[in-house]
Design a protein around this motif. Sequence first.
Motif, PDB file in Angstrom:
ATOM      1  N   GLY B 180     -53.822 -45.265 -34.044  1.00 20.82           N
ATOM      2  CA  GLY B 180     -54.623 -44.758 -35.158  1.00 20.82           C
ATOM      3  C   GLY B 180     -55.876 -45.556 -35.450  1.00 20.82           C
ATOM      4  N   PHE B 181     -55.844 -46.868 -35.192  1.00 18.91           N
ATOM      5  CA  PHE B 181     -56.997 -47.686 -35.535  1.00 18.91           C
ATOM      6  C   PHE B 181     -58.270 -47.275 -34.778  1.00 18.91           C
ATOM      7  CE2 PHE B 181     -59.714 -51.242 -34.336  1.00 18.91           C
ATOM      8  CZ  PHE B 181     -60.264 -51.511 -35.569  1.00 18.91           C
ATOM      9  N   PRO B 182     -58.188 -47.068 -33.465  1.00 23.34           N
ATOM     10  CA  PRO B 182     -59.415 -46.678 -32.759  1.00 23.34           C
ATOM     11  C   PRO B 182     -60.017 -45.415 -33.346  1.00 23.34           C
ATOM     12  CG  PRO B 182     -57.680 -47.135 -31.191  1.00 23.34           C
ATOM     13  CD  PRO B 182     -57.042 -47.129 -32.543  1.00 23.34           C
ATOM     14  N   PHE B 183     -59.146 -44.511 -33.698  1.00 23.17           N
ATOM     15  CA  PHE B 183     -59.567 -43.253 -34.296  1.00 23.17           C
ATOM     16  C   PHE B 183     -60.333 -43.506 -35.598  1.00 23.17           C
ATOM     17  CE2 PHE B 183     -58.569 -39.086 -36.165  1.00 23.17           C
ATOM     18  CZ  PHE B 183     -58.973 -38.307 -35.107  1.00 23.17           C
ATOM     19  N   ALA B 184     -59.721 -44.334 -36.453  1.00 20.38           N
ATOM     20  CA  ALA B 184     -60.370 -44.655 -37.732  1.00 20.38           C
ATOM     21  C   ALA B 184     -61.687 -45.377 -37.500  1.00 20.38           C
ATOM     22  CB  ALA B 184     -59.438 -45.520 -38.586  1.00 20.38           C
ATOM     23  N   PHE B 185     -61.688 -46.301 -36.552  1.00 21.26           N
ATOM     24  CA  PHE B 185     -62.890 -47.081 -36.274  1.00 21.26           C
ATOM     25  C   PHE B 185     -64.037 -46.176 -35.819  1.00 21.26           C
ATOM     26  CE2 PHE B 185     -65.583 -49.320 -33.244  1.00 21.26           C
ATOM     27  CZ  PHE B 185     -66.012 -50.374 -34.017  1.00 21.26           C
ATOM     28  N   LEU B 186     -63.753 -45.312 -34.858  1.00 19.29           N
ATOM     29  CA  LEU B 186     -64.824 -44.457 -34.322  1.00 19.29           C
ATOM     30  C   LEU B 186     -65.351 -43.521 -35.406  1.00 19.29           C
ATOM     31  CD1 LEU B 186     -63.415 -43.677 -30.770  1.00 19.29           C
ATOM     32  CD2 LEU B 186     -65.253 -45.231 -31.399  1.00 19.29           C
ATOM     33  N   LEU B 187     -64.436 -43.006 -36.233  1.00 23.54           N
ATOM     34  CA  LEU B 187     -64.883 -42.110 -37.311  1.00 23.54           C
ATOM     35  C   LEU B 187     -65.759 -42.836 -38.318  1.00 23.54           C
ATOM     36  CD1 LEU B 187     -61.954 -39.747 -38.215  1.00 23.54           C
ATOM     37  CD2 LEU B 187     -64.358 -39.142 -38.048  1.00 23.54           C
ATOM     38  N   ILE B 188     -65.267 -44.004 -38.777  1.00 18.58           N
ATOM     39  CA  ILE B 188     -66.044 -44.768 -39.756  1.00 18.58           C
ATOM     40  C   ILE B 188     -67.383 -45.164 -39.150  1.00 18.58           C
ATOM     41  CG2 ILE B 188     -66.129 -46.929 -41.089  1.00 18.58           C
ATOM     42  CD1 ILE B 188     -64.016 -45.604 -42.383  1.00 18.58           C
ATOM     43  N   LEU B 189     -67.364 -45.520 -37.866  1.00 20.60           N
ATOM     44  CA  LEU B 189     -68.613 -45.897 -37.202  1.00 20.60           C
ATOM     45  C   LEU B 189     -69.616 -44.750 -37.255  1.00 20.60           C
ATOM     46  CD1 LEU B 189     -70.006 -48.157 -35.619  1.00 20.60           C
ATOM     47  CD2 LEU B 189     -69.175 -47.092 -33.529  1.00 20.60           C
ATOM     48  N   SER B 190     -69.126 -43.530 -37.040  1.00 21.59           N
ATOM     49  CA  SER B 190     -70.055 -42.398 -37.070  1.00 21.59           C
ATOM     50  C   SER B 190     -70.581 -42.177 -38.483  1.00 21.59           C
ATOM     51  CB  SER B 190     -69.395 -41.134 -36.527  1.00 21.59           C
ATOM     52  OG  SER B 190     -68.506 -40.612 -37.485  1.00 21.59           O
ATOM     53  N   TYR B 191     -69.727 -42.428 -39.492  1.00 18.28           N
ATOM     54  CA  TYR B 191     -70.219 -42.303 -40.867  1.00 18.28           C
ATOM     55  C   TYR B 191     -71.213 -43.423 -41.182  1.00 18.28           C
ATOM     56  CZ  TYR B 191     -66.826 -38.725 -42.049  1.00 18.28           C
ATOM     57  OH  TYR B 191     -66.116 -37.565 -42.101  1.00 18.28           O
ATOM     58  N   VAL B 192     -70.926 -44.623 -40.686  1.00 21.97           N
ATOM     59  CA  VAL B 192     -71.825 -45.762 -40.938  1.00 21.97           C
ATOM     60  C   VAL B 192     -73.187 -45.491 -40.322  1.00 21.97           C
ATOM     61  CG1 VAL B 192     -72.268 -48.138 -40.274  1.00 21.97           C
ATOM     62  CG2 VAL B 192     -70.065 -47.533 -41.239  1.00 21.97           C
ATOM     63  N   SER B 193     -73.190 -44.989 -39.086  1.00 17.76           N
ATOM     64  CA  SER B 193     -74.489 -44.763 -38.448  1.00 17.76           C
ATOM     65  C   SER B 193     -75.196 -43.559 -39.061  1.00 17.76           C
ATOM     66  CB  SER B 193     -74.331 -44.607 -36.935  1.00 17.76           C
ATOM     67  OG  SER B 193     -73.250 -43.785 -36.630  1.00 17.76           O
ATOM     68  N   GLY B 194     -74.477 -42.771 -39.860  1.00 17.83           N
ATOM     69  CA  GLY B 194     -75.130 -41.663 -40.554  1.00 17.83           C
ATOM     70  C   GLY B 194     -75.880 -42.114 -41.800  1.00 17.83           C
ATOM     71  N   ILE B 195     -75.627 -43.345 -42.232  1.00 16.98           N
ATOM     72  CA  ILE B 195     -76.320 -43.835 -43.425  1.00 16.98           C
ATOM     73  C   ILE B 195     -77.708 -44.304 -43.034  1.00 16.98           C
ATOM     74  CG2 ILE B 195     -76.330 -45.609 -45.207  1.00 16.98           C
ATOM     75  CD1 ILE B 195     -73.331 -45.553 -45.194  1.00 16.98           C
ATOM     76  N   ASN B 196     -78.666 -43.820 -43.736  1.00 19.14           N
ATOM     77  CA  ASN B 196     -80.046 -44.156 -43.441  1.00 19.14           C
ATOM     78  C   ASN B 196     -80.286 -45.657 -43.637  1.00 19.14           C
ATOM     79  OD1 ASN B 196     -82.754 -44.285 -43.205  1.00 19.14           O
ATOM     80  ND2 ASN B 196     -83.191 -42.591 -44.605  1.00 19.14           N
ATOM     81  N   PRO B 197     -80.658 -46.376 -42.572  1.00 19.41           N
ATOM     82  CA  PRO B 197     -80.867 -47.826 -42.698  1.00 19.41           C
ATOM     83  C   PRO B 197     -81.988 -48.162 -43.688  1.00 19.41           C
ATOM     84  CG  PRO B 197     -81.240 -47.085 -40.431  1.00 19.41           C
ATOM     85  CD  PRO B 197     -80.872 -45.887 -41.220  1.00 19.41           C
ATOM     86  N   ALA B 198     -82.855 -47.200 -43.941  1.00 19.04           N
ATOM     87  CA  ALA B 198     -83.955 -47.437 -44.885  1.00 19.04           C
ATOM     88  C   ALA B 198     -83.418 -47.751 -46.280  1.00 19.04           C
ATOM     89  CB  ALA B 198     -84.863 -46.235 -44.940  1.00 19.04           C
ATOM     90  N   MET B 199     -82.193 -47.241 -46.580  1.00 21.62           N
ATOM     91  CA  MET B 199     -81.649 -47.497 -47.925  1.00 21.62           C
ATOM     92  C   MET B 199     -81.283 -48.957 -48.087  1.00 21.62           C
ATOM     93  SD  MET B 199     -79.545 -44.306 -48.998  1.00 21.62           S
ATOM     94  CE  MET B 199     -79.653 -42.828 -48.087  1.00 21.62           C
ATOM     95  N   ASP B 200     -80.704 -49.512 -47.012  1.00 23.17           N
ATOM     96  CA  ASP B 200     -80.387 -50.929 -47.042  1.00 23.17           C
ATOM     97  C   ASP B 200     -81.670 -51.732 -47.197  1.00 23.17           C
ATOM     98  OD1 ASP B 200     -77.978 -52.579 -46.749  1.00 23.17           O
ATOM     99  OD2 ASP B 200     -79.147 -53.536 -45.155  1.00 23.17           O
TER     100      ASP B 200
END
Lengths: 295, 309, 371
Positions: B180-200
């Motif tokens: 389950g962890f790889p699954f969670a990691f890849l999903l969260i990673l896709s959500y993380v990369s969906g966040i506009n870095p300009a906001m940070d």
Amino acid sequence: MAMTGTPTRRRPRRSLPRALRFVPSWLFWIAIAFFVVNLLGLVGTVVVSSFGTEWFDSWLPQGWTTHYYATAWGSFQLADALIVTVEVAFVVVAVGLVLGTPAAYVLARKQFPGKKLLMLGFLLPIMVPPITYGIPLATLLYKLHFGGTLTGVIIANTVPAVPFVILVLTPFVEQIDPKIESAARMCSANTWQIFRRILAPLMTPGLLAAALLVLIQTVALFELTFLVSGPGSQTLIVDLYYAVFASGIRPEQAISAMAVIYMLTTLIVLIIALRYVSPTQIVAQAKGNEEETDA
Amino acid sequence: MSSMGTLDLPRVQAPSAQPSWRHRLRDRGIDRLLWLVAPAFLFLVLLFIYPSVYGIVLSFQPMDHSGFLGNYVRFFFDPFLRGTIGHTFSIALPASIFNVVAAIPLALAMRRRKRSQRIVNVLLVTPITLGTVLVAEGLLNYLGPRGWVNRILMGIGLTDKPLPLLHNMWGVIISLIITGFPFAFLLILSYVSGINPAMDAAARTLGAGASQRFFRITLPLLSPGIANTFCLTFVLAFSVFPSATLLGNPSGDSHVLAVAAANAAFQQYDYPLASAISVITAVVELLMIAIVLGLRSRLYSGSTATGKG
Amino acid sequence: MSALAFTKLELAAVSRQFKGVTALADFSLTIRNGEFVALLGPSGCGKSTTLNCLAGLLPLTAGAIYLDDERVDLLPPERRGFGMVFQNYALFPHMSVRKNIAFGLQMQRVSRHEIVRKVDWALDLIHLTEHGDKRPNQLSGGQQQRVAIARAIVMEPKLVLMDEPLSNLDAKLRHEMRTELRRLHRELNLTTVYVTHDQEEALSLADRLVVLRNGRMQQAGAPEEVYARPANAFVADFMGYRNQLSMVAGPVEGDPTLTRLSGGGIELVANGTVRGQATVAIRPDGLTLGRTGVNDIPGVVRTVEYQGRDYEIEIEVNETTSLFARINQRVTAGDQVVVNVPRDHVMVYAAGADPEADESRRDPIHERETV
């Protein structure tokens, strides 16, 4: 973390950022390494065990042999299971794409009453545990004399496959600019021509991704095949389950050998699939399309 | 599919007064294109909805003729059956919470390591492809009393005798983390990369430190993704079956709902009871998801990407 | 060119409603062969809806479209024989430039030989002959735009529809493409309907201008006419009449053709017979500095914007009223000046004749439909 001199109330606020920035960079690799070591450990155990003669209370077996592969191949009818697995996987992928693609197109492009309900309907087979609908589905398939047959196994496996295709493909369709279809229409193309000449080529990365994911899922999906299959229609993973479940009947090394064969099969399927589609390429293509149409 | 050619060609040489109901229907999205969902919909009805309804109906017809709700009464009065709900949760909840909580910092750290992303992805996809049964088979040896894990633990003196990692819920939880962890990691990673870095970057120009950026910008933006990921890993963990029977103690603390249903169906041949347990499983799981998604909608709902199509 | 033999395209009382919102109401317009018509208006005014209805990408709610005497609004887009250029070009990303241009010809089953000839001709026309084998994403924005135009006109369409085709280009390129479009239109004797929100673009390109607001036609006419004589305050505002004052109009003794305006601490004399509450619109370049004896207004310069050839200045007349003027002499903020408003440059519109006047700018209807 070790900061001195500043008033106590401000300390946590100032030191925490540094902690957050610092910790992940080494923790990251330790965590990944820990995970990978354990993964290699469990895979390694299986591989080592499959080549070993006797392995009881030691780090490694006492001797090495490939003898158990022959035993496994013979006593578990692995050739049959392999053929069944490949047949089931490819038919399920084909059926999934044929049924799922048009639905994904409509769900991506159109708003209509009841759309949310329909989406929920397509999500449910992925969300609820397969065993919950698998039991009544198996009962039904047995009543219709599909139980234990290859057809039955294929039918059961398409149930999560079609929603899966829809789920993967819908965002792919969404990011194709609908104006491209309008442009084709203004160039006198009819619906079929638009699909064949415009949509199908643009959706190819999505179709490949969906096919790949359904393929992997079908090879690894245990519960539904377990419930529906009978002798002669068992996929590798179900064969493996029965072998592990009834361990003691056959030498442990033979079961390990079988597991290695299963791993190799999924690896080969994965490598073949990845030859045609790499996940990063999908993303790159999707981004490329976006830029082309948005620029 | 070959019928597509005629779908959108209104060749009607209609008189000037075209019926307006057709126009109104088309405005609401009802037109011939909708037929394209029909095959998938029919499939859904025949192979999912119909069997499910069949199962639900069957669950109300107990074999011992104990009345309409007989199977459900039996489930909730039999401590062995009733306990399956608790067992399932005590396995699925820790596993999925661990997966998500571990995945968040790692995915955030991964975002800054574009080059190593590919190799980590491949390493993590492997257990997903291996599947639950193989992971269970591997863990049987690996975690066993004479397996490598216990050898190492004893070798470095952390424990005197082998840790009992198999045939209890620990084995099941470990196998759920590995798959389950790889699954969670890849999903969260896709959500993380969906966040506009300009906001940070924007938060940084406004004077926010790393922790403030994390807690006040990244985490709120990520929370819907976290909720979704939790739901999906929970679903995977909740339907645990092969690892429960192979690694756990299927008549003890890993007597989970799925095992109870399978036993009812294939050992006792009591299909109505099996259906009732299936219905309970689905209801309990969907309730849990509804609660999580309900919480999610109270956190933050909106775009995480801003501007990025 | 050939096959374009039609004399007029007629939109007869075309209406389009979507989910109860009127995107286009009772729109009638006749377009002559060879004409360049620009549909102009702010976002949500119905101009794109009109274009999509013409293209056949949106169905009409009421009304009809005739090409000479043949009714075309019931035909699907692929059978109308119109070409369209989209705002973001909508080039087929998986096809080369040549294939993009050839696509429509292939759909019409033109012979292979003929396709090659026509694509060569079109590539030459847009000066992209050497880029024919590139993919759209290898081209610059301006080049992509030219491909989109070539793709539309290679079919020799009866009508070319352009949906804000220049809005994604930078200012310099936009100007070049404007000239290019005008050249193509003239050389190929196209009939063009052009949608834009940029009044400068519309004025420079069109033979005829149609101004829309909230789905209703406000004014149609030659660019010079619309620019010099806006039909109402909204059109005036859109045409760059930046000075809009709310005033009261009364008679001028001895001359019934004149109007005396007062309000905001200003007195003006203008042409016209409007009486009562009025909206007065004056273009900044209609004002001059210096005293002439009539319509002289003293004030203080507040801001000066250098515009290259001239200056746009804001003159504070009193606490409530400021005027914008476009002048070619240099002044500095704080200068005491007198502006003169020539009588001919004052547009007077009766207030209340136009109930939607302000609401439209605050609350535009955005038609969110996927076409």
